[in-house]
Scaffold this active site. Structure first.
Site, PDB file in Angstrom:
ATOM      1  N   ARG A  19       1.529  -7.958  -0.754  1.00 25.37           N
ATOM      2  CA  ARG A  19       2.011  -6.626  -0.381  1.00 25.37           C
ATOM      3  C   ARG A  19       3.526  -6.690  -0.250  1.00 25.37           C
ATOM      4  NH1 ARG A  19      -2.061  -4.864  -2.072  1.00 25.37           N
ATOM      5  NH2 ARG A  19      -3.626  -3.623  -0.985  1.00 25.37           N
TER       6      ARG A  19
ATOM      7  N   GLU B 231       6.488   1.126  -2.723  1.00 25.40           N
ATOM      8  CA  GLU B 231       6.146   1.414  -4.117  1.00 25.40           C
ATOM      9  C   GLU B 231       5.460   2.775  -4.224  1.00 25.40           C
ATOM     10  OE1 GLU B 231       3.640  -2.204  -4.515  1.00 25.40           O
ATOM     11  OE2 GLU B 231       2.002  -0.837  -5.022  1.00 25.40           O
TER      12      GLU B 231
ATOM     13  N   HIS C 214       2.552  -3.474  -9.870  1.00 22.89           N
ATOM     14  CA  HIS C 214       1.282  -3.671  -9.154  1.00 22.89           C
ATOM     15  C   HIS C 214       0.092  -3.768 -10.131  1.00 22.89           C
ATOM     16  CE1 HIS C 214      -0.691  -3.027  -4.950  1.00 22.89           C
ATOM     17  NE2 HIS C 214      -1.412  -3.844  -5.701  1.00 22.89           N
TER      18      HIS C 214
HETATM   19  C1  DGY Z   1      -5.931  -4.466  -3.698  1.00 24.42           C
HETATM   20  O1  DGY Z   1      -7.101  -4.362  -4.086  1.00 24.42           O
HETATM   21  O2  DGY Z   1      -5.626  -4.481  -2.518  1.00 24.42           O
HETATM   22  C2  DGY Z   1      -4.906  -4.629  -4.750  1.00 24.42           C
HETATM   23  O3  DGY Z   1      -3.622  -4.556  -4.280  1.00 24.42           O
HETATM   24  C3  DGY Z   1      -5.102  -3.679  -5.898  1.00 24.42           C
HETATM   25  O4  DGY Z   1      -4.730  -4.435  -7.001  1.00 24.42           O
END
Ligand code: DGY
Length: 322
Positions: A241, A270, A288
């Site tokens: 993250r 983002e 992402h």
């Molecule tokens: C999640 O599933 O948390 C991811 O960041 C999506 O790719």
């Protein structure tokens, strides 16, 4: 399931096969690709629905959950991460929240390796030479990067994705180090060196790969002070993250050269990201894409639906997180 289909409010366009299955078992609203709903549109649109299928891009904070109509009985997120859903607020309204663990482990670990290679081998600069038609031919000194072999990979957060990343990195000859809240069993550690503190890990991380969840404790955890403890010329990779990294601190280190390169798939705030990253030659940036394969996105959607199916069949959803 009863004869009447439960009403499922979906906040985003989903892969075709997932929407197909959702339509079969639920009375659904579908979103057109590219639609981004406002908070009010989610709250008002889901009036009279039984469930919400959301995503990390559609945060449901405490206030939003407080304002949801009483008809909402469950929230399923199309993601493993669930920091965008206020669990306490959901629990206060007796709304179970579910996520999609495991199924995106391999795809995300693949992207972590792509980021490492892209950052360490100066892929962006190389691609620019080609795309901008500026390549004058091979030279012995052109765009020399650094090799993965024999480098120490520091895995911050040795959960499923951290372990899968370590597994891949071993094949490149990297030496694996990690920090995790608790030490792994030897069969999971696979010879990786455990560091009791994150600080201890950073000191030896030629490549630091971030895999910890975003919590109040990990927000801006990779700050200027900690970055300064990385070996000079370290590479920083983040598939977890964005807010775990203090962007200004990392950008300063990328400019000074203390951090040689960064490979980032996730960003604080983002889809807007700190412009500083965009203009640096030593950043390899992706929007992402960690879980963005057809196989994985289908699996995530099916798992979100499995959770909902279990709930509407009167069972505890398998991936309940609150
Ligand atoms: C999640 O599933 O948390 C991811 O960041 C999506 O790719």
């Amino acid at each position: 399931m009863t004869d009447t289909k439960p009403k499922l409010f979906i906040t985003r366009a989903l892969p075709d096969d997932v929407e197909g299955r959702a339509k079969k078992d639920y009375d659904v609203n579908l979103q057109v690709e590219g639609t981004v709903l406002s908070t009010d549109e989610i709250i008002n649109g889901s009036k009279g629905f039984d469930a919400i299928l959301t995503s990390p891009a559609d945060p449901l904070n405490a206030e939003t959950i407080g304002r949801l109509y009483e008809s909402i009985k469950i929230i399923a997120t199309f993601s493993v991460g669930f920091e965008h859903v206020a669990l306490d607020a959901a629990s206060a309204k007796s709304i179970p929240v579910t996520n999609t663990p495991d199924v995106l482990t391999d795809a995300t670990a693949d992207i972590a390796l792509l980021l490492m290679l892209g950052a360490m081998r100066r892929a962006v600069e190389g691609m620019e030479l080609i795309r901008e038609n500026k390549w004058n031919g091979w030279t012995p000194t052109q765009l020399m990067g650094t090799e993965m072999k024999s480098k120490r990979l520091g895995v911050l957060g040795m959960g499923r994705i951290g372990q899968a990343t370590a597994h891949r990195a071993r094949a490149f000859g990297m030496e694996i180090h990690y920090h995790n809240r608790s030490r792994l069993a030897p069969e999971l550690e696979q010879g990786a060196v455990y560091h009791e503190t994150a600080e201890g890990l950073l000191k030896v991380s030629d490549v630091l790969s971030v895999h910890c969840p975003l919590t109040p404790d990990t927000k801006k955890f990779i700050n200027a002070e900690r970055i300064a403890t990385l070996p000079p010329g370290a590479v920083v990779v983040n598939t977890a993250r964005g807010p775990v990294i203090d962007d200004d601190a990392l950008i300063a280190a990328l400019k000074s050269g203390h951090v040689a390169a960064a490979g980032l798939d996730v960003f604080d705030g983002e889809p807007k990201l700190n412009d500083g990253y965009r203009t640096l030659a030593n950043t390899f940036l992706l929007p992402h894409l960690g879980s963005a394969t057809i196989e994985t996105r289908n699996a995530m959607g099916f798992m979100a639906l499995d959770n909902l199916d279990a709930f509407f069949a009167g069972n505890t959803p398998p991936n309940r997180v609150n």
